[in-house]
Design an enzyme around this catalytic site. Structure first.
Site: not given
Length: 714
Positions: A84, A649, A220
């Protein structure tokens, strides 16, 4: 996601903290209970984590494109981050013919690595304390505007003194609400290329449904490479650039994890609000966040109905939709968690104790009015907060909400230029127009703007809305359909042909008379406007909030001993830690998930839970190769109790030796209040198991040459 940071040893000895709460400045690692980390399993010295003169862990951690974290994992500048985080770049490099977002992509060799238009990574070089220097330039008699001007003047000098003629980027940041200041020195590399990404069905498996949830089964991750000139210096993209030879890169562990294993995360957490007063929490829960949630959902719904019909439109809006959806679910989770845990009530109790201390004779002159001033400000701005969030979601989801700033300003400059200037600017203007229309679909934009104007005009009832919107809404009974269709018919901003015709015969008056410009200009002015009373209250609030933080630390009434996160490099340590047993998870211990559990979620053709047939086949035959866990299953995700937030992230999860064991990508919804208050019982970080990453690259994708580039520890 969530995070924070512990500070001085004085604070730590007076107020012992749990190891899993807080993010730590690397320069203070020797003082920040390094012994406790060693007791938990750390085998590195403080110098091996942060060093100015020698290579250390910090040299392998980069800020990725300003909003995420990534890590260097090979001697040739290979970097790993979340799917992402790379989403924008992957979408940009995708077409309907070569849809890398949907189908995945792995460069067969370095010549096949793909360069997006704009992508950079930032290396941290060093930091230092400049609190005394900056605070010597301010005094209590200054207004907030005067104080800010004095601080910014000194910041500019510090940044110039340390950038070595432009070689480095220097950033001075405020901590403890302006009570301390530190400067950070960085080096930026702008030639960053896509190496590989799994298909979206793997990288985004679970979609919005599983976002912020556990158990999770998401791959991810995505991979890029940093390039430099032949001397290893930052350089603009060139075919002559070579892979960066980093000062340090992370070895990759294949050993797996178990309950209570030491886990350390380094990264760039974005923002927490753990010093926020009770009134601010109450304002967010009751006014700001509900408007955010409703506005975001309105934008998402009107994007999605067109994205589902056309793959080209889906690619146009994929990134904007994903970003909007992420915060939509986050803000709803924040409302639920902060309400459930009565966080504002707890804060109010603390502030009552502080207020009693503040009004003692010795403290009254400095602190006596702090709490009442803060509460007055929130009381005056609750309805404005609701209004602003409805309007902000309009501006974030509609490409035309900000057109007076994004397109009109450069076109106005073009119109004002002489013939020679226009000739020089023409290529950039044409490129800007082409790029704008490459990312929008007019029918969708009409519906987004129409729906958002209706929502804004009917729900922002406690604070004055933009006069133009109010009049149009009243004249049309709240229906903006005809108005929106009409202004798109008349505006030069509604088609590339009209905008390019403008370039041939430019006129500043044509821009200012344009109906889409006029709407956008009024919306932005309304968002930025405030009454004199609110302006004064905001000034007083700024000073009082700073004093509240100072007083809470001085009085020792405050239980938090670290400043909020602000996108600077931090370290958080903890352990692999399970949640209570969950029947939705087939794992033996609820601290990891398996591919078998992922396949159980599989729904053929479903946008969120579809899987490539090859995954199903390989799972059926247990074709996991060397990446299988010793229990015979393929581990996908695992949990730690590290303290992180957005910006973390893509952060590396490291074992006690500094080896890569996973990749942080999310948090659990049970602890969604984590940006405001840390829950030591429930708060978890959700990570991709590095063995699953390697399996996807090697076994599933057939890109073993990329795994061979890494240093694997078995």
């Amino acid at each position: 996601m969530k995070k924070i940071i512990l500070f001085f040893m004085l604070c730590l000895t007076a107020f012992p903290m749990r190891a899993d709460e807080g993010m730590w400045f690397l320069m203070f690692i020797e003082r920040l209970n390094h012994r406790d980390m060693q007791k938990m399993g750390l085998q590195l010295t403080a110098e091996e984590i942060y060093s100015i003169n020698n290579h250390s862990l910090k040299d392998a951690i980069v800020q990725f494109n300003g909003g995420c974290t990534a890590e260097i994992i090979s001697k040739d500048g290979l970097i790993l981050t979340n799917h992402h985080c790379g989403y924008d770049a992957i979408a940009e490099l995708s077409t309907t013919q070569d849809n890398h977002l949907k189908n995945g992509y792995w460069a067969a060799d370095k010549s096949k690595e793909l360069k997006p238009k704009s992508l950079f990574v930032r290396f941290f070089v060093r930091m230092d304390d400049v609190s005394k220097r900056i605070l010597s330039k301010v005094n209590p008699s200054m207004t907030e505007a005067e104080r800010e001007a004095a601080v910014n003047k000194e910041i500019a000098l510090i940044e110039k003194e340390n950038n070595e003629g432009g070689k480095y980027v220097v950033s001075v940041r405020s901590f403890f609400q302006g009570n301390e200041y530190y400067y950070f020195v960085y080096q930026d590399f702008k030639d960053v290329r896509l190496v590989g990404t799994p298909p979206e069905s793997i990288g985004k498996f679970g979609g919005d449904t599983d976002n912020w949830e556990w158990p999770r089964h998401t791959g991810d991750f995505s991979m890029f490479r940093v390039y430099a000139d032949k001397n290893g210096n930052p350089a603009d993209y060139s075919k002559d650039n070579v892979p960066l030879k980093p000062k340090h890169y992370l070895p990759v562990s294949m050993k797996g994890v178990k309950e209570n294993d030491f886990a350390m995360i380094l990264g760039y957490p974005g923002r927490t609000n753990r010093w926020m007063p009770a009134g601010g929490i109450e304002q967010n829960v009751k006014f700001a966040y509900p408007a955010w949630v409703e506005g975001a959902k309105t934008g998402m719904d009107n994007m999605k109905k067109y994205m589902d019909k056309d793959e080209a439109v889906n690619l146009m809006y994929a990134s904007k939709y994903a970003q909007t959806a992420n915060y939509w679910k986050n803000r709803q989770g924040m409302i639920d968690a902060l309400t459930k845990f009565q966080t504002s009530k707890a804060k109010a109790g603390q502030e009552a104790k502080f207020n009693k201390w503040a009004n003692q004779p010795a403290n009254k002159a400095k602190y006596g009015n702090v709490v009442s001033t803060i509460n007055k400000f929130y009381g005056m701005t609750n309805e404005k907060a609701r209004h602003d969030n409805y309007l902000q979601q309009l501006l974030r989801t509609s490409s035309y909400g900000t057109v007076s700033r994004t397109l009109a300003k450069p076109l106005t400059a073009y119109a004002k230029a002489d013939a020679a200037g226009r000739k020089e600017m023409a290529a950039d203007m044409n490129e800007m127009i082409d790029e704008f229309f490459k990312e929008i679909y007019i029918p969708a934009e009409k519906d987004i703007l129409n729906a958002q104007l209706k929502l804004y005009s009917t729900k922002s009832t406690g604070y004055a809305i933009a006069p133009m919107v109010e009049k149009i809404g009243k004249d049309n009974n709240g229906d903006f359909t005809n108005y929106v269709n009409g202004i798109f018919e008349l505006s030069i901003f509604s088609s590339p042909a009209r905008m390019k015709a403008f370039l041939a015969a430019p006129s500043e008056a044509m821009i200012t008379a344009d109906p889409l410009y006029q709407l956008s200009d009024e919306l932005l002015k309304q968002l930025n406007s405030k009454s004199d009373d609110i302006a004064k209250a905001q000034n007083d609030f700024g000073a009082s909030f700073r004093l509240l933080v100072e007083g809470l630390r001085e009085s020792k009434i405050g239980t938090i001993k670290y400043p909020d996160a602000n996108s600077t490099l931090r370290l958080t340590y903890g352990k692999v830690r399970s949640l209570p047993a969950d029947k939705r998870n087939d794992a033996k211990i609820n601290n990891y998930t398996t591919m078998a559990g992922m396949v159980k979620k599989y729904k053929k053709g479903d946008q969120e839970f579809d899987l490539p047939q090859r995954i199903l086949d390989m799972n059926a035959t247990k074709d996991f190769g060397q990446y299988v866990d010793k229990d015979g299953s393929m581990h996908v995700n695992f949990l730690t109790d590290n303290d992180i937030t957005g910006g973390n992230s893509g952060s590396p999860v490291l074992n006690g030796k500094g080896e890569l064991i996973g990749l942080a990508f999310d948090g659990n919804i049970e602890a969604m209040a984590g940006d405001v208050i840390f829950d030591s019982k429930l708060q978890r970080t959700i990570n991709v198991d590095i063995r699953y990453v390697l399996w996807i690259i090697d076994k599933f994708s057939g890109a073993k040459h990329i795994v061979d580039e890494m240093t694997i520890v078995r």
